[in-house]
Scaffold this motif. Structure first.
Motif, mmCIF file in Angstrom:
data_model
loop_
_atom_site.group_PDB
_atom_site.id
_atom_site.type_symbol
_atom_site.label_atom_id
_atom_site.label_comp_id
_atom_site.label_asym_id
_atom_site.label_seq_id
_atom_site.Cartn_x
_atom_site.Cartn_y
_atom_site.Cartn_z
ATOM 1 N N ALA A 168 40.791 50.943 19.717
ATOM 2 C CA ALA A 168 41.614 49.867 19.159
ATOM 3 C C ALA A 168 41.870 50.080 17.675
ATOM 4 N N ASP A 169 40.857 50.546 16.942
ATOM 5 C CA ASP A 169 41.024 50.802 15.516
ATOM 6 C C ASP A 169 42.025 51.930 15.276
ATOM 7 N N LEU A 170 41.926 53.005 16.045
ATOM 8 C CA LEU A 170 42.870 54.117 15.876
ATOM 9 C C LEU A 170 44.300 53.674 16.191
ATOM 10 N N GLU A 171 44.494 52.898 17.238
ATOM 11 C CA GLU A 171 45.834 52.407 17.574
ATOM 12 C C GLU A 171 46.372 51.498 16.474
ATOM 13 N N ARG A 226 33.787 52.681 10.004
ATOM 14 C CA ARG A 226 34.670 51.794 9.243
ATOM 15 C C ARG A 226 35.356 50.751 10.122
ATOM 16 N N LEU A 227 34.607 50.194 11.024
ATOM 17 C CA LEU A 227 35.103 49.129 11.897
ATOM 18 C C LEU A 227 34.690 47.786 11.289
ATOM 19 N N TRP A 228 35.350 47.450 10.183
ATOM 20 C CA TRP A 228 34.945 46.303 9.371
ATOM 21 C C TRP A 228 35.134 44.979 10.089
ATOM 22 N N VAL A 229 36.206 44.824 10.844
ATOM 23 C CA VAL A 229 36.439 43.566 11.561
ATOM 24 C C VAL A 229 35.354 43.372 12.618
ATOM 25 N N ALA A 230 35.045 44.432 13.345
ATOM 26 C CA ALA A 230 33.991 44.348 14.363
ATOM 27 C C ALA A 230 32.633 44.081 13.717
ATOM 28 N N LEU A 231 32.389 44.705 12.568
ATOM 29 C CA LEU A 231 31.137 44.465 11.847
ATOM 30 C C LEU A 231 31.044 43.007 11.408
ATOM 31 N N GLY A 232 32.133 42.465 10.903
ATOM 32 C CA GLY A 232 32.158 41.049 10.534
ATOM 33 C C GLY A 232 31.910 40.152 11.734
ATOM 34 N N GLN A 290 28.015 49.395 24.560
ATOM 35 C CA GLN A 290 28.941 49.457 25.699
ATOM 36 C C GLN A 290 30.396 49.451 25.250
ATOM 37 N N GLU A 291 30.722 48.708 24.229
ATOM 38 C CA GLU A 291 32.114 48.560 23.789
ATOM 39 C C GLU A 291 32.486 49.462 22.609
ATOM 40 N N ALA A 292 31.608 50.351 22.200
ATOM 41 C CA ALA A 292 31.843 51.185 21.015
ATOM 42 C C ALA A 292 33.117 52.018 21.134
ATOM 43 N N ALA A 293 33.322 52.686 22.250
ATOM 44 C CA ALA A 293 34.520 53.520 22.420
ATOM 45 C C ALA A 293 35.784 52.662 22.389
ATOM 46 N N GLY A 294 35.744 51.512 23.004
ATOM 47 C CA GLY A 294 36.896 50.608 22.983
ATOM 48 C C GLY A 294 37.223 50.121 21.580
ATOM 49 N N LEU A 295 36.189 49.864 20.786
ATOM 50 C CA LEU A 295 36.412 49.453 19.400
ATOM 51 C C LEU A 295 37.061 50.569 18.593
ATOM 52 N N ARG A 296 36.611 51.802 18.796
ATOM 53 C CA ARG A 296 37.217 52.939 18.079
ATOM 54 C C ARG A 296 38.657 53.157 18.521
ATOM 55 N N MET A 329 28.942 66.664 31.831
ATOM 56 C CA MET A 329 30.310 66.800 31.406
ATOM 57 C C MET A 329 30.692 65.580 30.572
ATOM 58 N N ARG A 330 31.260 65.815 29.420
ATOM 59 C CA ARG A 330 31.690 64.738 28.525
ATOM 60 C C ARG A 330 33.186 64.522 28.678
ATOM 61 N N VAL A 331 33.617 63.289 28.512
ATOM 62 C CA VAL A 331 35.036 62.945 28.578
ATOM 63 C C VAL A 331 35.440 62.330 27.249
ATOM 64 N N TYR A 332 36.573 62.791 26.719
ATOM 65 C CA TYR A 332 37.086 62.316 25.438
ATOM 66 C C TYR A 332 38.530 61.880 25.583
ATOM 67 N N SER A 333 38.895 60.801 24.887
ATOM 68 C CA SER A 333 40.293 60.412 24.722
ATOM 69 C C SER A 333 40.788 61.082 23.451
ATOM 70 N N VAL A 334 42.001 61.622 23.502
ATOM 71 C CA VAL A 334 42.560 62.329 22.352
ATOM 72 C C VAL A 334 43.638 61.453 21.723
ATOM 73 N N PHE A 335 43.541 61.244 20.412
ATOM 74 C CA PHE A 335 44.496 60.440 19.660
ATOM 75 C C PHE A 335 45.138 61.295 18.575
ATOM 76 N N GLU A 336 46.462 61.178 18.453
ATOM 77 C CA GLU A 336 47.204 61.876 17.399
ATOM 78 C C GLU A 336 47.948 60.845 16.565
ATOM 79 N N PRO A 337 48.126 61.136 15.264
ATOM 80 C CA PRO A 337 48.906 60.225 14.415
ATOM 81 C C PRO A 337 50.378 60.271 14.815
ATOM 82 N N ILE A 338 51.024 59.116 14.756
ATOM 83 C CA ILE A 338 52.418 59.030 15.188
ATOM 84 C C ILE A 338 53.349 59.743 14.225
ATOM 85 N N GLY A 339 53.129 59.627 12.933
ATOM 86 C CA GLY A 339 54.073 60.175 11.964
ATOM 87 C C GLY A 339 53.657 61.480 11.325
ATOM 88 N N ALA A 340 52.866 62.314 11.995
ATOM 89 C CA ALA A 340 52.424 63.575 11.397
ATOM 90 C C ALA A 340 53.605 64.520 11.245
#
Length: 135
Positions: free
Chosen positions: A95-98, A45-51, A87-93, A1-12
């Motif tokens: 944070a980027d979406l927020e 496109r996690l440029w800050v994390a890549l840097g 380990q931190e990949a989901a957390g990085l994504r 079973m997979r678990v996903y966090s769902v993110f929506e844009p605030i101003g859609a």
């Protein structure tokens, strides 16, 4: 079973726009981020994390070179950086979406990503059932 966090844009503006821009982020260890961290970070496109990753690798390599560390230590350092990225990949994504103006609206689980999408959209009262794709 997979678990996903769902993110929506605030101003859609419209339902179709909100449905199209909804992002699902898989929870747990990201194998691809572990196997090829630089490519995974660039793909998402996690440029800050890549840097940050490049900075840590260069600084660590400089330190290991300065103390003339054996090859085993270099290898352990490379595995550690790759493991932490996976380990931190989901957390990085998340944070980027927020940071880009998304908000976490739900957590869904299912056998596949498509199952999770159907469960999330089928449970929404503001989205007509005609817009929900069936698996």
């Amino acid at each position: 079973m997979r678990v996903y966090s769902v993110f929506e844009p605030i101003g859609a503006a419209s339902l179709a726009e909100r449905r199209e821009q909804t992002e699902l982020v898989a929870e747990g260890f990201a194998v691809l981020a572990f196997a090829v961290p630089v490519l995974w970070l660039a793909w998402h496109r996690l440029w800050v994390a890549l840097g940050g990753l490049v900075t840590v690798v260069i600084a660590g390599a400089g330190l290991l070179w300065a103390v003339e560390a054996p090859a085993e230590v270099w290898s352990i350092g490379a595995w550690a950086v790759a493991f932490l990225t996976g380990q931190e990949a989901a957390g990085l994504r998340r944070a980027d979406l927020e940071r880009r103006g998304y908000r976490e609206v739900a957590v869904v689980s299912g056998a596949t990503r498509e199952d999770c999408e159907v469960r999330y959209f089928a449970g929404r009262a503001d989205i007509p059932t005609a817009l929900v794709k069936r698996a």
